[in-house]
Enzyme design. Sequence first.
Site, short mmCIF file in Angstrom:
data_model
loop_
_atom_site.label_atom_id
_atom_site.label_comp_id
_atom_site.label_asym_id
_atom_site.label_seq_id
_atom_site.Cartn_x
_atom_site.Cartn_y
_atom_site.Cartn_z
N GLY A 183 0.64 -5.16 0.72
CA GLY A 183 -0.53 -5.28 -0.15
C GLY A 183 -0.22 -5.95 -1.47
O GLY A 183 -1.11 -6.51 -2.11
N ALA B 237 0.87 -1.18 0.00
CA ALA B 237 0.00 0.00 0.00
C ALA B 237 0.91 1.23 0.00
O ALA B 237 2.06 1.17 0.43
CB ALA B 237 -0.88 -0.01 1.24
N GLU C 124 -0.40 -9.55 -0.69
CA GLU C 124 -1.83 -9.86 -0.52
C GLU C 124 -2.56 -9.91 -1.86
O GLU C 124 -3.46 -10.71 -2.06
CB GLU C 124 -2.48 -8.80 0.39
CG GLU C 124 -1.97 -8.87 1.81
CD GLU C 124 -2.46 -7.70 2.65
OE1 GLU C 124 -2.02 -6.56 2.40
OE2 GLU C 124 -3.30 -7.92 3.54
N1 COA Z 1 4.58 3.19 -0.61
C1 COA Z 1 4.97 4.36 -1.14
N2 COA Z 1 6.13 4.52 -1.83
C2 COA Z 1 6.90 3.42 -1.97
C3 COA Z 1 6.56 2.17 -1.45
C4 COA Z 1 5.33 2.08 -0.73
N3 COA Z 1 4.90 0.92 -0.23
N4 COA Z 1 7.54 1.29 -1.74
C5 COA Z 1 8.45 1.97 -2.45
N5 COA Z 1 8.08 3.25 -2.58
C6 COA Z 1 8.79 4.33 -3.29
C7 COA Z 1 9.96 4.85 -2.49
O1 COA Z 1 9.54 5.80 -1.52
C8 COA Z 1 10.80 5.46 -3.58
O2 COA Z 1 10.25 6.70 -3.95
P1 COA Z 1 11.21 7.99 -4.20
O3 COA Z 1 12.10 7.55 -5.35
O4 COA Z 1 10.26 9.06 -4.57
O5 COA Z 1 11.95 8.20 -2.93
C9 COA Z 1 10.58 4.49 -4.75
O6 COA Z 1 9.36 3.82 -4.47
C10 COA Z 1 11.68 3.45 -4.89
O7 COA Z 1 11.80 2.77 -3.66
P2 COA Z 1 13.19 2.63 -2.84
O8 COA Z 1 12.85 2.38 -1.43
O9 COA Z 1 14.08 3.79 -3.14
O10 COA Z 1 13.79 1.32 -3.52
P3 COA Z 1 14.82 0.30 -2.88
O11 COA Z 1 15.28 -0.57 -3.99
O12 COA Z 1 15.83 1.01 -2.09
O13 COA Z 1 13.94 -0.59 -1.86
C11 COA Z 1 12.01 -1.84 -1.15
C12 COA Z 1 12.92 -1.42 -2.34
C13 COA Z 1 10.83 -2.59 -1.74
C14 COA Z 1 12.77 -2.77 -0.22
C15 COA Z 1 11.54 -0.59 -0.39
O14 COA Z 1 11.01 0.35 -1.32
C16 COA Z 1 10.48 -0.84 0.65
O15 COA Z 1 10.78 -1.37 1.71
N6 COA Z 1 9.22 -0.44 0.37
C17 COA Z 1 8.16 -0.50 1.32
C18 COA Z 1 7.65 -1.92 1.47
C19 COA Z 1 6.55 -1.97 2.51
O16 COA Z 1 6.75 -1.70 3.67
N7 COA Z 1 5.35 -2.34 2.07
C20 COA Z 1 4.21 -2.49 2.95
C21 COA Z 1 3.44 -1.24 2.99
S1 COA Z 1 2.03 -1.44 4.05
#
Ligand code: COA
Length: 258
Positions: A111, A65, A114
């Site tokens: 999500g 999400a 999910e």
């Molecule tokens: N919601 C909003 N934005 C998200 C997102 C999410 N769930 N997951 C990734 N993004 C965004 C990041 O903020 C970033 O945006 P920016 O470039 O404007 O800063 C972009 O997507 C790329 O993500 P980034 O974190 O820089 O990539 P990464 O390769 O370093 O890490 C992940 C990848 C998937 C490990 C990391 O993005 C992450 O942990 N995301 C959240 C996962 C999560 O907690 N999901 C459950 C949500 S309830």
Amino acid sequence: MYSTLLIQIENGICTITINRPDKLNALNKTVINELSAAVDEIYTNPNIKTAIITGAGAKAFVAGADISEFLELNANDGEELARRGQQFVFDKIENCPKPVVAAVNGFALGGGCELALACHFIYACENAKFGQPEVNLGLIPGYGGSQRLTQLVGRNRSMELLMTGNMITAKEAMEYGMVNKMINADELLQKVRETLLLIQSKAPVAISKVIECVNNFDHNQQGYDFEIKKFGECFATEDLKEGASAFLEKRKANFKGK
Ligand code: COA
């Protein structure tokens, strides 16, 4: 027509691509609303026989999400977010009478995991990663994850994934029974489409009854009784007559979906 989804319909297969690659295809309100409308179209459009859900870009299926929408929410808003998502997207995918397959092309987190679990089965590329990292944010899954994951992988594995927030690889997800097939990224969509074309050659009403029966799985007599009812209903279809006649006449069946 959609701002966050790409839709392609070809050979009866509708491919829905969540298209926010710069945000790793995170599910914001617009994506949820558009997914709801796209899933409705799968139900109602007679040209769509089966569907695929995938993510744009090489990195993510869906990274969860959209966290940027969380800070404004109170408890009621949170409940509403989960209810709307479950009702208008995830449950509708699970109960769709036409097969919906997840082609997981990268991170399937929160999500995103999910969403894949709500589909009828999952093919994933070799570098896909699955996880429910909500506890890192002070949250739990809200789109049915605690329920679907537990049904699929069992109580203890589900507890561990949900409590640690750890990611597992596609190979581990296969061992857990979440992923049916692991495929080279370049061939992922093609392999899903091959399987869907095979399914499209079967009797559509029977396929929809398979979905209903599996979704009504129950350890007790109820699941078996449900199957008896659905089995009986098949005998009221033209497809059953066509399928059985075709077998006896040693020809290919021509199903009408009636
Ligand atoms: N919601 C909003 N934005 C998200 C997102 C999410 N769930 N997951 C990734 N993004 C965004 C990041 O903020 C970033 O945006 P920016 O470039 O404007 O800063 C972009 O997507 C790329 O993500 P980034 O974190 O820089 O990539 P990464 O390769 O370093 O890490 C992940 C990848 C998937 C490990 C990391 O993005 C992450 O942990 N995301 C959240 C996962 C999560 O907690 N999901 C459950 C949500 S309830």
